[in-house]
Structure formats: C-alpha cells, structure tokens
Design an enzyme around this catalytic site. Structure first.
Site, PDB file in Angstrom:
ATOM      1  N   GLU A   1      59.901 -32.490  82.472  1.00 30.04           N
ATOM      2  CA  GLU A   1      58.641 -32.663  81.897  1.00 30.04           C
ATOM      3  C   GLU A   1      58.546 -34.089  81.580  1.00 30.04           C
ATOM      4  OE1 GLU A   1      57.604 -30.528  78.241  1.00 30.04           O
ATOM      5  OE2 GLU A   1      58.225 -28.625  78.721  1.00 30.04           O
TER       6      GLU A   1
ATOM      7  N   GLU B   1      63.676 -26.823  75.628  1.00 29.50           N
ATOM      8  CA  GLU B   1      63.853 -27.601  74.374  1.00 29.50           C
ATOM      9  C   GLU B   1      64.474 -26.971  73.132  1.00 29.50           C
ATOM     10  OE1 GLU B   1      59.851 -29.409  73.973  1.00 29.50           O
ATOM     11  OE2 GLU B   1      60.309 -30.467  75.652  1.00 29.50           O
TER      12      GLU B   1
HETATM   13  O1  IFM Z   1      53.377 -29.467  75.236  1.00 29.32           O
HETATM   14  C1  IFM Z   1      54.722 -29.594  75.157  1.00 29.32           C
HETATM   15  C2  IFM Z   1      55.530 -28.632  75.627  1.00 29.32           C
HETATM   16  O2  IFM Z   1      55.328 -27.361  75.617  1.00 29.32           O
HETATM   17  C3  IFM Z   1      57.065 -28.904  75.615  1.00 29.32           C
HETATM   18  N1  IFM Z   1      57.730 -30.269  75.777  1.00 29.32           N
HETATM   19  C4  IFM Z   1      56.620 -31.285  75.108  1.00 29.32           C
HETATM   20  C5  IFM Z   1      54.959 -30.952  75.528  1.00 29.32           C
HETATM   21  C6  IFM Z   1      54.217 -32.266  75.025  1.00 29.32           C
HETATM   22  O3  IFM Z   1      54.189 -32.162  73.595  1.00 29.32           O
END
Ligand code: IFM
Length: 437
Positions: free
Chosen positions: A348, A165
């Site tokens: 994710e 990210e």
């Molecule tokens: O917890 C985070 C993760 O570290 C990165 N992506 C989003 C998740 C939820 O906010």
C-alpha cells in the site's frame, strides 16, 4: 509519472482494496462484524457512516476489475471478509465463499494476478463478544478461517498475506481507540498486539502444512523522526511500538525491549512460548507506507510518553506529511535489518485528496506527483539493496476510510457515493501511461 521499463523485468504493479471498505456489508449473507457495531455507535465514524453499501463492489466487481485490466495493471490486492465467509466466526456461509470464488475467477480471466489478504479487519461480532483480539481463541479461529478460504481459493492465488497492518488491529484499536473495537486500555493493547501476531503465525503454520506457499504478511511502517538530537529515546520507543514490534517478532522471534518495558506486565501468560510460532518463516513481506512521524518525549504523559508534532512538509487530505524518502528508508531497513533477500512488496502507498469531478474528469495532479515520487523512492530502494518485487497503489477506488467515513478519497477511480458512478482520475490515466512505457 514513471516508466515500467525503469523497473526490473517482472516487477509487479497493482492496486489494492479491502473488503469492508468497498463491498457492501449488507449483501450476500455477511454477518455482523465489529466495524458495523463500532460505526453504529455515536461519535466513532465521521458522518455516522458505515460499510453497509460502500462502493457496492459486491455487485459491481466486474467493472472494477476491468479498470485494472484496461489500465495495464498486473495484479489486484483484495481481501476476504471473515464475517462474510463465516458470519458467526466459525460456520461457513456458502454465498460468501462463492462471491470470492467468482471474484478470483474474474481476475484470472482478465490476466490479473490475485494477491489475497485474509484479514483486513472484519472481525465477526460473535468473536468480538468473546473478547476479540484480547482473547487467544480468536487467533486459533483465524487459522481455521484461513484454511477454509485457502481450500477454496488457494489454487488461483499468486500470493497470500495473513493479516493487514497488525499495528492498526491492536495498538490503534485497543490503545488509541480510533478503530474498532475502540478500546483505550493498555492491557487490551498488549494482549491484542500478541494475539494478532500469534494469529499470523498459526495461519502460516496451518496453511503451510496444507500445502500452500507464497505466504506473507502486510505490515504498516512510519518513518519515525526525532524532533531533535535529544529525542532519540522517544523515537526509539515510538519506533518499537509502531514498527519493530511487528517485524522483529516475525523475523527474529523477539519483541523489542523498548516496547516490552511498558507492555510486559500486561502480556498474556506464557507469551514467550508463542514466539517460535510467530516467527515461522514467511515467503515475502508486504510493506505499507504513507508518511513519517516527528516525535519527542512527553514526560507528563503515561507510558510510552511520546508526543507527535506536525512537520513542515506538504500534507495530504489526511494531514499526513508527504515524505517519499521515508519509503526508501523503510524498504532499505527491512532488507538490511530484518528480511535480507526475502521478496518485499509495497502493498500500500497512496494519498487522500478532496477530489471533485469537473466536466466529467478529476484532475488530481497532486496524486500524480505523489505516486511518481514514491515509485521513484521504491526504485531507489532496489539500488539500496531491497529485493523489492512489486508496488500496489492504495487504493483502486475511493472508499470507506474507516473512522473518517467517505470523506477521504484515496482512489485512482473516483466514486460518487450517491450514484456509485465511477470516474477514472487523471492519476489512473497517468498510471496507465507509465505502465505502457
Ligand atoms: O484505508 C486504509 C487501509 O485500510 C489500510 N492502510 C491504510 C489505508 C489508508 O488509511
């Protein structure tokens, strides 16, 4: 829930975590990272919490991997903490590498495919002192770190992502100020937005020349929705900053004009010369998706002049609208506009909820529904042309949710942060049933 058999043969199902959020930073000779110092500063993290102990995964990793194996998952997405492997950002801590070596062996022994993310935000404080991601040198040091980690682990890793990210690493942390280092400075934002992309590109080049393959990156996307038909310009600007900056530079070697208009004056010298490195070919793309954003123009605000609006859909504990169609929109868009047939993984997706243990069980039916809806959207995206090859739930464990501390629970496994006792939630059992069908 869902059935594995409705997905193509060989589709990979996993769950994801990140080092600082679960390991316990105080163990094993890890150095100070910028999240330690950000968390030690009043007002930055809810409840003044930090990752010093977290889920104590550093000692309990074997039990945590057993949850994945016993649930029938194929893969585990984990990350390596730079500050654990190199406490001062450059010098190797042998205990740090040994820990990840044991962890990866533990995955292999359990038949789990290791999906590694090299950087999920533990920038060593020594590098933060020298400007962190606003300093080009950090990108060079990241390539060194990546090579060191992969020299030790690479023989057992299924797929490697450089950075998790980059929008969070840069814009959220240097312009919004919500994540470490907590800056609110457009010049720092522009520089970090470029240097994190450069770090990715340098690492891919370095790893590729050292003989490693299956290299990718994990980008987060929001499905940007204009408030009404008149707000297309604001939506384009929001999309350029949140989404297009990161994928367009990697896929095409350019930054979107709608973002450059406000950032170009703040970019580092000769940034254009780095675009070939940033767009060095990758082997797969990781997509993190949680929600959409409804936007309109705010003519009174400084650039980018975008206002965000709460939408009407049900929301998670984070206040994020539940909008599963956004996932298929993003996946289809990635294939159509940027990566073609390149393998894509949902690296994710998940939701936070205020889960409680009642009589030894956690009945998180909202998460069961959320996950079923998003898996169905992922399945639709395959029909709509995306070469989607896997899906990782975020997260395996309740954990340190950054500036929100331990209050927001994303896990399939509940963690009691007083006793560290783990309790599989109903969503874990539902996932396991789906994987068996
Ligand atoms: O917890 C985070 C993760 O570290 C990165 N992506 C989003 C998740 C939820 O906010």
């Amino acid at each position: 829930m869902f059935k594995r058999s409705t997905f193509p043969e060989g589709f990979t199902f996993g769950a994801a975590t990140a080092a600082y959020q679960i390991e316990g930073q105080r163990f094993g000779g890890a150095g100070s990272c910028h999240w330690d110092t950000f968390a030690a500063t009043p007002g930055n993290v809810v409840g003044h919490e930090d990752g010093a102990l977290a889920c104590d995964h550093y000692h309990r990793w074997a039990d945590d991997l057993d949850f994945l194996k016993n649930g029938g998952f194929d893969a585990y997405r984990f990350s390596t903490s730079w500050a654990r492997v190199m406490p001062d950002g450059v010098t190797v801590n042998p205990d740090g590498l040994d820990f990840y070596d044991r962890l990866v062996d533990g995955m292999v022994e359990r038949g789990l495919q290791p999906y590694l993310t090299l950087y999920h935000w533990e920038l060593p404080s020594a590098l933060a002192d020298r400007g962190g991601w606003t300093n080009r040198e950090t990108a060079e040091r990241f390539a060194d770190f990546s090579e060191t980690v992969m020299a030790r682990l690479g023989d057992r890793i299924t797929r490697t992502a450089t950075v998790n990210e980059p929008w969070c690493v840069s814009w959220l942390s240097h312009y919004v100020g919500h994540h470490a280092p907590g800056l609110r400075d457009i010049r720092a934002a522009a520089r970090s937005m470029h240097h994190i992309q450069l770090a990715h590109g340098l690492a891919v080049e370095r790893l590729r020349s050292a003989g490693h393959g299956d290299l990718g990156v994990v980008l987060n996307f929001v499905d940007i929705t204009p408030l009404n038909d008149d707000e297309a310009r604001a939506a384009a600007r929001a999309d350029a900053i949140s989404n297009a900056w990161f994928i367009e530079s990697i896929a095409r070697g350019t930054y979107p004009a709608d973002a450059l208009e406000g950032l170009v004056a703040h970019m580092p010298a000769q940034w254009e010369d780095d675009m070939a490195t940033i767009s060095t070919p990758i082997d797969w793309l990781g997509v993190n998706y949680y929600t959409r954003e409804i936007v309109s123009a705010d003519p009174d605000a400084p650039w980018p002049g975008v206002e965000r609006h709460a939408g009407p859909l049900p929301k998670t504990q984070m206040g994020w609208e539940i909008h599963s169609d956004g996932l298929s929109n993003i996946l289809e868009r990635m294939a159509r506009d940027y990566v073609g047939d390149l393998p894509i993984f949902v690296t994710e997706n998940g939701m936070a909820w205020a889960d409680d243990v009642v009589d030894g069980a956690v009945n998180d039916e909202q998460r069961v529904e959320y996950t079923a809806a998003h898996l169905s959207a992922a399945r639709d995206a395959i029909d709509r042309g995306a070469n989607l090859q896997g899906f990782f739930y975020w997260s395996l464990l309740d954990n340190f949710e950054w500036a929100f501390g331990y209050e927001k629970r994303f896990g399939l496994i509940h963690v009691d942060f007083d006793t560290l006792v783990r309790t599989p939630k109903a969503s874990y059992h539902a996932f396991a049933r789906g994987l068996a069908q």
